[in-house]
Write an enzyme that holds these catalytic residues in place. Structure first.
Site, PDB file in Angstrom:
ATOM      1  N   ASP A  51       0.751  -1.222   0.034  1.00 38.68           N
ATOM      2  CA  ASP A  51      -0.106   0.106  -0.012  1.00 38.68           C
ATOM      3  C   ASP A  51       0.730   1.266   0.097  1.00 38.68           C
ATOM      4  OD1 ASP A  51       0.970  -0.248   2.735  1.00 38.68           O
ATOM      5  OD2 ASP A  51      -1.082  -0.005   3.368  1.00 38.68           O
ATOM      6  N   SER A  52       2.190   0.982  -0.127  1.00 39.25           N
ATOM      7  CA  SER A  52       3.182   2.018  -0.093  1.00 39.25           C
ATOM      8  C   SER A  52       2.857   2.794  -1.480  1.00 39.25           C
ATOM      9  CB  SER A  52       4.445   1.761   0.012  1.00 39.25           C
ATOM     10  OG  SER A  52       4.766   0.636  -0.817  1.00 39.25           O
ATOM     11  N   ASP A  90      -1.062  -6.098  -0.170  1.00 39.96           N
ATOM     12  CA  ASP A  90      -1.339  -5.315   0.999  1.00 39.96           C
ATOM     13  C   ASP A  90      -2.867  -5.096   1.212  1.00 39.96           C
ATOM     14  OD1 ASP A  90       0.341  -4.777   3.105  1.00 39.96           O
ATOM     15  OD2 ASP A  90       1.160  -3.425   1.960  1.00 39.96           O
ATOM     16  N   LYS A 120      -1.523  -9.447   2.812  1.00 42.69           N
ATOM     17  CA  LYS A 120      -0.587  -8.672   3.919  1.00 42.69           C
ATOM     18  C   LYS A 120      -1.577  -7.943   4.547  1.00 42.69           C
ATOM     19  CE  LYS A 120       2.897  -6.077   3.966  1.00 42.69           C
ATOM     20  NZ  LYS A 120       2.661  -4.941   4.700  1.00 42.69           N
ATOM     21  N   GLU A 122      -1.770  -5.243   8.717  1.00 40.12           N
ATOM     22  CA  GLU A 122      -0.931  -4.677   9.631  1.00 40.12           C
ATOM     23  C   GLU A 122      -1.594  -4.993  10.872  1.00 40.12           C
ATOM     24  OE1 GLU A 122       0.093  -0.699   8.952  1.00 40.12           O
ATOM     25  OE2 GLU A 122       0.690  -1.308   7.033  1.00 40.12           O
ATOM     26  N   GLU A 189       9.043  -4.246  10.518  1.00 40.90           N
ATOM     27  CA  GLU A 189       9.351  -2.845  10.237  1.00 40.90           C
ATOM     28  C   GLU A 189      10.008  -2.037  11.197  1.00 40.90           C
ATOM     29  OE1 GLU A 189       6.770  -1.012   7.476  1.00 40.90           O
ATOM     30  OE2 GLU A 189       7.946   0.767   7.415  1.00 40.90           O
TER      31      GLU A 189
HETATM   32  O1  KIV Z   1       3.562  -1.307   1.462  1.00 39.51           O
HETATM   33  C1  KIV Z   1       4.730  -1.594   1.779  1.00 39.51           C
HETATM   34  O2  KIV Z   1       5.682  -1.202   0.847  1.00 39.51           O
HETATM   35  C2  KIV Z   1       5.146  -2.351   2.697  1.00 39.51           C
HETATM   36  C3  KIV Z   1       6.630  -2.499   2.859  1.00 39.51           C
HETATM   37  C4  KIV Z   1       7.469  -1.499   3.518  1.00 39.51           C
HETATM   38  C5  KIV Z   1       6.959  -3.813   3.849  1.00 39.51           C
HETATM   39  O3  KIV Z   1       4.339  -2.780   3.516  1.00 39.51           O
END
Ligand code: KIV
Length: 271
Positions: A51-52, A90, A120, A122, A189
């Site tokens: 989600d980055s 994500d 994924k 969090e 992280e």
């Molecule tokens: O969204 C992302 O890029 C991440 C990484 C920092 C692991 O979750």
């Protein structure tokens, strides 16, 4: 006999075996078809449609604004490009927190509409119910502990997490809870390297670090950081393998100059 070389695809079992053998896992983020294809050809083990994307693709300050539809669009593009690696997507902010049924339907949309292999999310004990529900539907789940960017307004800062013993203890407890709930791996992280080692030794599932030191089972970086597309972002944990910002800017300046001076196109470059 087939002329095509047999491709051994990376699965969650492969990652488990890599941990057992002490073979480190390589993971990068990817958001589009072209880059994902290059990373897969290079032999990356895991691609994370992170989600980055909210930051590096859309220009938002945080990961919070990106939507499920937007994540699905990025994931579809990545999945179209790959032959070998495992693709993890994500779950965006607001699509799983506090409601395990909603979490399951978000996960199912991702799996059905993208062809990705895992999701994924969090958090620790607060997401355990969601993890169990998603795993029970047959969807592999990767956890994410330590600095969890979707909670940035709770933390108030991007500094290293779990330096204090109480937070470190809670993180170890959460890693155990995620493992028991059925996660196949966990991203850690921005935590002290000693804690990364402790968690990696405490659980059987692979631990993938980003700023979690050298003793974890694998490493992940955001592709824009690793390739030097972001100039301003220079945390201690980042190793830059290229300076693409300067390369691309230089190429663009040369192109502009060639167009203005009528050097491009030349005789050979026209019909
Ligand atoms: O969204 C992302 O890029 C991440 C990484 C920092 C692991 O979750």
């Amino acid at each position: 006999m087939s002329v095509h070389k047999e491709i051994t695809k990376v699965t969650t079992n492969t990652l488990q075996k890599m941990k057992q053998k002490g073979e480190k896992i390589s993971m990068l983020t990817a958001y589009d078809f072209s880059m994902a294809g290059i990373f897969d050809d290079a032999g990356i083990d895991v691609l994370l449609v992170g989600d980055s994307a909210s930051n590096v693709m859309a220009g938002h300050e945080t990961t919070l604004p990106i939507t499920l539809d937007q994540m699905i669009y990025h994931a579809q593009s990545v999945v179209r490009a790959i032959n070998r690696c495992l693709v993890v997507v994500d779950m965006p902010f607001g699509t799983y927190q506090g409601n395990s049924k909603e979490a399951l339907s978000s996960a199912i949309r991702i799996m059905k509409e993208t062809g990705a292999h895992a999701i994924k999310l969090e958090g620790g004990e607060e997401v355990v119910e969601s993890v169990k529900r998603i795993v029970s539907a047959g969807v592999p789940v990767m956890g994410h502990l330590g600095l969890t960017p979707q909670s940035i307004y709770k933390f108030g800062t991007y500094v290293v997490r779990a330096r204090e013993e109480a937070e470190a203890e809670q993180l170890v407890k959460n890693a155990h809870l995620l493992e028991q709930a059925g996660c196949f791996a966990i991203v850690l992280e921005k935590i002290p390297a000693t804690l990364g080692k402790r968690v990696s030794e405490a659980v059987k599932i692979p631990i993938i670090g980003i700023g979690a030191g050298m003793h974890v089972d694998g490493q992940v970086l955001v592709m824009h950081d690793m390739l030097g597309i972001n100039k301003e972002f220079s945390p201690r944990f980042l190793r830059r393998y290229l300076n693409l910002y300067d390369e691309i800017k230089g190429a663009t300046e040369r192109y502009i100059s060639d167009v203005k001076s009528q050097d491009f196109p030349n005789e050979q470059e026209q019909y």
